[in-house]
Design a protein around this motif. Structure first.
Motif, PDB file in Angstrom:
ATOM      1  N   GLU A  71       0.823  -1.206   0.000  1.00  0.00           N
ATOM      2  CA  GLU A  71       0.000   0.000   0.000  1.00  0.00           C
ATOM      3  C   GLU A  71       0.857   1.257   0.000  1.00  0.00           C
ATOM      4  O   GLU A  71       0.477   2.286  -0.582  1.00  0.00           O
ATOM      5  CB  GLU A  71      -0.939  -0.021   1.210  1.00  0.00           C
ATOM      6  CG  GLU A  71      -1.854   1.170   1.338  1.00  0.00           C
ATOM      7  CD  GLU A  71      -2.905   1.303   0.240  1.00  0.00           C
ATOM      8  OE1 GLU A  71      -3.777   2.178   0.364  1.00  0.00           O
ATOM      9  OE2 GLU A  71      -2.839   0.544  -0.747  1.00  0.00           O
ATOM     10  N   LEU A  72       2.024   1.207   0.597  1.00  0.00           N
ATOM     11  CA  LEU A  72       2.941   2.348   0.570  1.00  0.00           C
ATOM     12  C   LEU A  72       3.315   2.688  -0.868  1.00  0.00           C
ATOM     13  O   LEU A  72       3.277   3.860  -1.279  1.00  0.00           O
ATOM     14  CB  LEU A  72       4.193   2.033   1.393  1.00  0.00           C
ATOM     15  CG  LEU A  72       5.359   3.026   1.286  1.00  0.00           C
ATOM     16  CD1 LEU A  72       4.944   4.418   1.726  1.00  0.00           C
ATOM     17  CD2 LEU A  72       6.549   2.531   2.116  1.00  0.00           C
ATOM     18  N   TYR A  73       3.673   1.679  -1.664  1.00  0.00           N
ATOM     19  CA  TYR A  73       4.041   1.931  -3.059  1.00  0.00           C
ATOM     20  C   TYR A  73       2.846   2.454  -3.853  1.00  0.00           C
ATOM     21  O   TYR A  73       2.988   3.355  -4.699  1.00  0.00           O
ATOM     22  CB  TYR A  73       4.578   0.657  -3.699  1.00  0.00           C
ATOM     23  CG  TYR A  73       5.822   0.109  -3.036  1.00  0.00           C
ATOM     24  CD1 TYR A  73       6.803   0.943  -2.528  1.00  0.00           C
ATOM     25  CD2 TYR A  73       6.017  -1.269  -2.915  1.00  0.00           C
ATOM     26  CE1 TYR A  73       7.940   0.439  -1.918  1.00  0.00           C
ATOM     27  CE2 TYR A  73       7.143  -1.787  -2.313  1.00  0.00           C
ATOM     28  CZ  TYR A  73       8.105  -0.935  -1.811  1.00  0.00           C
ATOM     29  OH  TYR A  73       9.227  -1.454  -1.208  1.00  0.00           O
ATOM     30  N   ARG A  74       1.665   1.895  -3.598  1.00  0.00           N
ATOM     31  CA  ARG A  74       0.479   2.352  -4.331  1.00  0.00           C
ATOM     32  C   ARG A  74       0.170   3.812  -4.009  1.00  0.00           C
ATOM     33  O   ARG A  74      -0.113   4.618  -4.908  1.00  0.00           O
ATOM     34  CB  ARG A  74      -0.721   1.470  -3.995  1.00  0.00           C
ATOM     35  CG  ARG A  74      -1.957   1.768  -4.867  1.00  0.00           C
ATOM     36  CD  ARG A  74      -3.212   1.180  -4.292  1.00  0.00           C
ATOM     37  NE  ARG A  74      -3.638   1.882  -3.095  1.00  0.00           N
ATOM     38  CZ  ARG A  74      -4.370   2.994  -3.100  1.00  0.00           C
ATOM     39  NH1 ARG A  74      -4.765   3.531  -4.245  1.00  0.00           N
ATOM     40  NH2 ARG A  74      -4.716   3.576  -1.958  1.00  0.00           N
ATOM     41  N   LEU A  75       0.222   4.148  -2.713  1.00  0.00           N
ATOM     42  CA  LEU A  75      -0.051   5.523  -2.317  1.00  0.00           C
ATOM     43  C   LEU A  75       0.943   6.495  -2.947  1.00  0.00           C
ATOM     44  O   LEU A  75       0.574   7.596  -3.380  1.00  0.00           O
ATOM     45  CB  LEU A  75      -0.016   5.646  -0.796  1.00  0.00           C
ATOM     46  CG  LEU A  75      -1.184   5.014  -0.036  1.00  0.00           C
ATOM     47  CD1 LEU A  75      -0.920   5.055   1.456  1.00  0.00           C
ATOM     48  CD2 LEU A  75      -2.495   5.713  -0.363  1.00  0.00           C
ATOM     49  N   ARG A  76       2.193   6.063  -3.017  1.00  0.00           N
ATOM     50  CA  ARG A  76       3.187   6.945  -3.636  1.00  0.00           C
ATOM     51  C   ARG A  76       2.903   7.107  -5.130  1.00  0.00           C
ATOM     52  O   ARG A  76       3.098   8.187  -5.697  1.00  0.00           O
ATOM     53  CB  ARG A  76       4.590   6.400  -3.403  1.00  0.00           C
ATOM     54  CG  ARG A  76       5.668   7.350  -3.895  1.00  0.00           C
ATOM     55  CD  ARG A  76       6.987   7.181  -3.193  1.00  0.00           C
ATOM     56  NE  ARG A  76       7.789   8.391  -3.338  1.00  0.00           N
ATOM     57  CZ  ARG A  76       8.897   8.642  -2.658  1.00  0.00           C
ATOM     58  NH1 ARG A  76       9.320   7.769  -1.758  1.00  0.00           N
ATOM     59  NH2 ARG A  76       9.566   9.760  -2.839  1.00  0.00           N
ATOM     60  N   TYR A 114       2.167  15.271 -10.774  1.00  0.00           N
ATOM     61  CA  TYR A 114       2.766  15.482 -12.094  1.00  0.00           C
ATOM     62  C   TYR A 114       1.817  15.219 -13.255  1.00  0.00           C
ATOM     63  O   TYR A 114       2.151  15.541 -14.400  1.00  0.00           O
ATOM     64  CB  TYR A 114       4.007  14.587 -12.249  1.00  0.00           C
ATOM     65  CG  TYR A 114       5.092  14.904 -11.252  1.00  0.00           C
ATOM     66  CD1 TYR A 114       5.816  16.097 -11.333  1.00  0.00           C
ATOM     67  CD2 TYR A 114       5.388  14.019 -10.222  1.00  0.00           C
ATOM     68  CE1 TYR A 114       6.811  16.386 -10.421  1.00  0.00           C
ATOM     69  CE2 TYR A 114       6.397  14.307  -9.305  1.00  0.00           C
ATOM     70  CZ  TYR A 114       7.095  15.488  -9.405  1.00  0.00           C
ATOM     71  OH  TYR A 114       8.086  15.779  -8.486  1.00  0.00           O
ATOM     72  N   GLY A 115       0.652  14.637 -12.987  1.00  0.00           N
ATOM     73  CA  GLY A 115      -0.269  14.362 -14.075  1.00  0.00           C
ATOM     74  C   GLY A 115       0.324  13.397 -15.087  1.00  0.00           C
ATOM     75  O   GLY A 115       0.989  12.418 -14.721  1.00  0.00           O
ATOM     76  N   LYS A 116       0.113  13.677 -16.370  1.00  0.00           N
ATOM     77  CA  LYS A 116       0.587  12.778 -17.422  1.00  0.00           C
ATOM     78  C   LYS A 116       2.095  12.590 -17.385  1.00  0.00           C
ATOM     79  O   LYS A 116       2.600  11.514 -17.744  1.00  0.00           O
ATOM     80  CB  LYS A 116       0.171  13.314 -18.792  1.00  0.00           C
ATOM     81  CG  LYS A 116      -1.327  13.194 -19.066  1.00  0.00           C
ATOM     82  CD  LYS A 116      -1.666  13.664 -20.463  1.00  0.00           C
ATOM     83  CE  LYS A 116      -3.157  13.517 -20.731  1.00  0.00           C
ATOM     84  NZ  LYS A 116      -3.514  13.961 -22.108  1.00  0.00           N
ATOM     85  N   ALA A 117       2.817  13.601 -16.943  1.00  0.00           N
ATOM     86  CA  ALA A 117       4.278  13.498 -16.885  1.00  0.00           C
ATOM     87  C   ALA A 117       4.728  12.448 -15.869  1.00  0.00           C
ATOM     88  O   ALA A 117       5.866  11.964 -15.940  1.00  0.00           O
ATOM     89  CB  ALA A 117       4.885  14.852 -16.536  1.00  0.00           C
ATOM     90  N   GLY A 118       3.855  12.078 -14.952  1.00  0.00           N
ATOM     91  CA  GLY A 118       4.207  11.085 -13.944  1.00  0.00           C
ATOM     92  C   GLY A 118       3.673   9.699 -14.216  1.00  0.00           C
ATOM     93  O   GLY A 118       3.812   8.809 -13.364  1.00  0.00           O
ATOM     94  N   HIS A 119       3.068   9.490 -15.386  1.00  0.00           N
ATOM     95  CA  HIS A 119       2.426   8.203 -15.670  1.00  0.00           C
ATOM     96  C   HIS A 119       3.393   7.032 -15.579  1.00  0.00           C
ATOM     97  O   HIS A 119       3.048   5.974 -15.032  1.00  0.00           O
ATOM     98  CB  HIS A 119       1.764   8.236 -17.048  1.00  0.00           C
ATOM     99  CG  HIS A 119       0.387   8.809 -17.018  1.00  0.00           C
ATOM    100  ND1 HIS A 119      -0.480   8.736 -18.088  1.00  0.00           N
ATOM    101  CD2 HIS A 119      -0.288   9.474 -16.041  1.00  0.00           C
ATOM    102  CE1 HIS A 119      -1.625   9.318 -17.776  1.00  0.00           C
ATOM    103  NE2 HIS A 119      -1.519   9.784 -16.546  1.00  0.00           N
ATOM    104  N   GLU A 120       4.582   7.167 -16.113  1.00  0.00           N
ATOM    105  CA  GLU A 120       5.511   6.044 -16.118  1.00  0.00           C
ATOM    106  C   GLU A 120       5.989   5.697 -14.714  1.00  0.00           C
ATOM    107  O   GLU A 120       6.060   4.522 -14.339  1.00  0.00           O
ATOM    108  CB  GLU A 120       6.711   6.352 -17.021  1.00  0.00           C
ATOM    109  CG  GLU A 120       7.640   5.170 -17.244  1.00  0.00           C
ATOM    110  CD  GLU A 120       6.954   3.982 -17.903  1.00  0.00           C
ATOM    111  OE1 GLU A 120       7.404   2.832 -17.671  1.00  0.00           O
ATOM    112  OE2 GLU A 120       5.976   4.182 -18.644  1.00  0.00           O
ATOM    113  N   GLU A 121       6.321   6.712 -13.934  1.00  0.00           N
ATOM    114  CA  GLU A 121       6.751   6.460 -12.557  1.00  0.00           C
ATOM    115  C   GLU A 121       5.617   5.848 -11.744  1.00  0.00           C
ATOM    116  O   GLU A 121       5.831   4.905 -10.957  1.00  0.00           O
ATOM    117  CB  GLU A 121       7.226   7.751 -11.899  1.00  0.00           C
ATOM    118  CG  GLU A 121       7.756   7.540 -10.487  1.00  0.00           C
ATOM    119  CD  GLU A 121       8.212   8.816  -9.819  1.00  0.00           C
ATOM    120  OE1 GLU A 121       8.568   8.759  -8.616  1.00  0.00           O
ATOM    121  OE2 GLU A 121       8.216   9.882 -10.473  1.00  0.00           O
ATOM    122  N   ALA A 122       4.414   6.369 -11.933  1.00  0.00           N
ATOM    123  CA  ALA A 122       3.263   5.815 -11.217  1.00  0.00           C
ATOM    124  C   ALA A 122       3.024   4.364 -11.626  1.00  0.00           C
ATOM    125  O   ALA A 122       2.735   3.509 -10.776  1.00  0.00           O
ATOM    126  CB  ALA A 122       2.022   6.655 -11.489  1.00  0.00           C
TER     127      ALA A 122
END
Length: 311
Positions: free
Chosen positions: A209-214, A222-230
């Protein structure tokens, strides 16, 4: 007592199946002889302690109704013994379960009850840890600043006392509050601290859950710019949850992945990852996690055609 202690240690390390087996054995071995509360690590009778930890284990394993029943049995047993310290401890476990069930009003009410009882009898730990539960509940209720402040108060007290149990969960909860307030750097620092705590202590029951929350934080910031990291964080959450057999965390991870894919137009992929996990649940369908998953599946079923429907 050994099986009960071992079971709780397995739980905190994220070894859920082993925890369930040890706690079940401890509860079966429990006899009518009342173990004095001072002999129990958390200040409670061993049967109450075993039931309380088993309730958390069962919830994460995907049996929320059985978890709730075990939690209520723990409260009832502590009350029958009439030990105020044990009642305060078991009330905290009721709060703990309620926040994971995403029932913030109930969690808040029980946290206040635990604080009042603990203040009356001078139970400092249970008074302060109830503030953590109250803070998480307040964030879930949208009273974010107040909840964030209560969690930070608990963190300051626990650091001063050298108390490290559930610190990773506490740090992640504070990070949720900071993220909701768009205090992005503060949230990132807290998530970093939570991951370091996990590695330092080996307390991994909350790891997935920690990883999911992050991952959700990254998308919010970051929106779309964060898609890959998410995506990477969600995949990590899913991998850990499956390794641990934590079906409740697995459902949340799959819901986050499916929601991201839904937004990207990958409706069939989203359906295929979420539907099997959702349909594996045989109880607890009134919980918010399962209702949200069902709503998302309903949305997806209208976009993927009859070949991918989930009914």
């Amino acid at each position: 007592m050994a099986h009960s202690t071992l079971g709780s240690l397995h739980f905190y390390r994220g070894a859920l199946q082993e925890a369930s087996a040890s706690l079940t054995q401890a509860l079966r071995a429990y006899d009518a002889i009342r173990i004095h509360e001072s002999s129990a690590p958390i200040g409670a009778d061993q049967k109450a302690s075993g039931l309380a930890h088993q309730s958390l284990v069962l919830h994460l394993l995907g049996f929320p109704d059985q978890a709730l029943a075990a939690n209520q049995d723990a409260i009832g047993h502590a009350q029958a013994l009439g030990h105020e310290l044990g009642i305060a401890a078991m009330t905290w476990f009721e709060v703990h379960l309620a926040v994971h069930r995403r029932e913030p009003q109930r969690a808040l009410e029980q946290a206040r009850r635990a604080m009042a009882l603990s203040e009356q009898h001078g139970f400092a730990l249970w008074h302060e840890i109830a503030k953590l539960g109250s803070g998480v509940a307040l964030i879930q209720l949208g009273r974010v600043s107040q909840g964030r402040d209560q969690i930070h108060g608990w963190l300051a007290w626990s650091r001063a006392m050298g108390y490290r149990a559930i610190r990773g969960f506490s740090l992640a909860s504070a990070a949720q509050g900071e993220s909701a307030l768009k205090h992005w750097d503060a949230a990132a620092s807290l998530y970093d601290d939570a991951e370091r705590e996990l590695e330092h202590t080996g307390e991994r029951w909350f790891e997935a859950e920690l990883y999911r929350l992050r991952g959700e934080y990254v998308l919010a910031r970051y929106g779309k710019a964060g898609h890959e990291e998410a995506r990477t964080l969600f995949a990590r959450a899913l991998r850990v949850s499956r390794h641990q057999g934590a079906r409740m965390w697995e459902l949340r991870a799959c819901t986050s992945i499916a929601r991201q894919w839904h937004d990207q137009g990958r409706h069939t992929d989203a359906m295929n990852i979420l539907s099997p996990v959702f349909h594996a649940f045989t109880e607890g369908h009134e919980l918010q996690d399962l209702r949200e998953a069902r709503t998302l599946l309903d949305q997806l079923s209208g976009k993927t055609g009859p070949a991918a429907t989930h009914d």
